[in-house]
Scaffold this active site. Sequence first.
Site, short mmCIF file in Angstrom:
data_model
loop_
_atom_site.label_atom_id
_atom_site.label_comp_id
_atom_site.label_asym_id
_atom_site.label_seq_id
_atom_site.Cartn_x
_atom_site.Cartn_y
_atom_site.Cartn_z
N ARG A 9 0.85 -1.18 0.00
CA ARG A 9 0.00 0.00 0.00
C ARG A 9 0.89 1.24 0.00
NH1 ARG A 9 -4.67 2.12 4.28
NH2 ARG A 9 -5.11 4.04 3.10
N HIS A 10 0.48 2.24 -0.75
CA HIS A 10 1.25 3.48 -0.81
C HIS A 10 1.43 4.09 0.57
CE1 HIS A 10 -2.25 6.06 0.01
NE2 HIS A 10 -2.93 5.22 -0.76
N ALA A 11 2.48 4.88 0.72
CA ALA A 11 2.71 5.62 1.96
C ALA A 11 1.61 6.68 2.13
CB ALA A 11 4.09 6.27 1.93
N ALA A 12 1.52 7.23 3.33
CA ALA A 12 0.41 8.13 3.66
C ALA A 12 0.60 9.52 3.07
CB ALA A 12 0.29 8.24 5.18
N HIS A 13 -0.50 10.06 2.56
CA HIS A 13 -0.50 11.48 2.21
C HIS A 13 -0.91 12.26 3.46
CE1 HIS A 13 -4.95 11.62 1.85
NE2 HIS A 13 -4.84 10.44 1.26
N ASP A 14 -0.72 13.56 3.44
CA ASP A 14 -0.89 14.36 4.66
C ASP A 14 -2.30 14.31 5.24
OD1 ASP A 14 1.73 15.06 4.81
OD2 ASP A 14 1.49 17.04 3.91
N ASN A 15 -3.30 14.12 4.37
CA ASN A 15 -4.69 14.18 4.84
C ASN A 15 -5.37 12.82 4.85
OD1 ASN A 15 -4.88 17.09 5.22
ND2 ASN A 15 -4.61 17.20 3.01
N ARG A 59 0.47 9.29 -5.44
CA ARG A 59 0.99 8.77 -4.17
C ARG A 59 1.55 7.36 -4.31
NH1 ARG A 59 -4.52 9.26 -4.40
NH2 ARG A 59 -5.88 7.60 -3.59
N GLU A 84 -6.85 3.12 -7.79
CA GLU A 84 -7.78 3.22 -6.66
C GLU A 84 -9.20 2.90 -7.11
OE1 GLU A 84 -8.80 2.95 -3.75
OE2 GLU A 84 -8.02 4.71 -2.71
#
Length: 199
Positions: A9-15, A59, A84
């Site tokens: 799974r992709h790393a987290a975006h800020d929100n 992302r 997605e």
Amino acid sequence: MTVTIFLVRHAAHDNVGSFLAGRMEGVVLGEAGRAQAERLGQRMKREDIEAIYTSPRERTRETAAAIAAACNLGLPQIADALDEVNFGDWTGKTFDILNQDRQWRRWNSVRSLSRTPGGESMLDVQHRVLGLIETLLTNSGGKRLALVSHGDVLKAAVCHVLGLPIDAWPRFDIAPASITTITVGDWGAKIITLNEMSP
């Protein structure tokens, strides 16, 4: 021949967790997410990955690029089947607003019988990601592949491997920057690790 597939799974975006990013443009990794992706790349160095495939979202491409750089691989290959979920009209809405929507609540209760407004069903998602895995098993020639995608997409693949209905998606986590490892052979497929987090 046994093939090992790392579902990342992709790393987290800020929100992350505040709104439904879906297929919105411009959702990129922030500082914390970039650090997660770098740690993920360092973790994946020991896996001898031969190729990386990624969703077209920014992302996921950023996360895949960090893994490729750490593993001295060429550019990751974009695969639309890893995209997605198409959340249609829900894209970009906050979860506070979505939780007031009866159709959203039904989606999260009975995904096997639900479809996003103007988008797709989880069975559609499962069909496309499994189709890609089948194609890679037949045509890639690689034995150790990384697929960088999104939580719900990866959950759809895991449900299939475990023989679970698509409505079992809340029973396990696929966290940002996690690795789920499956092996596939003539005998079938099995989960080796689930939701492994990089240190």
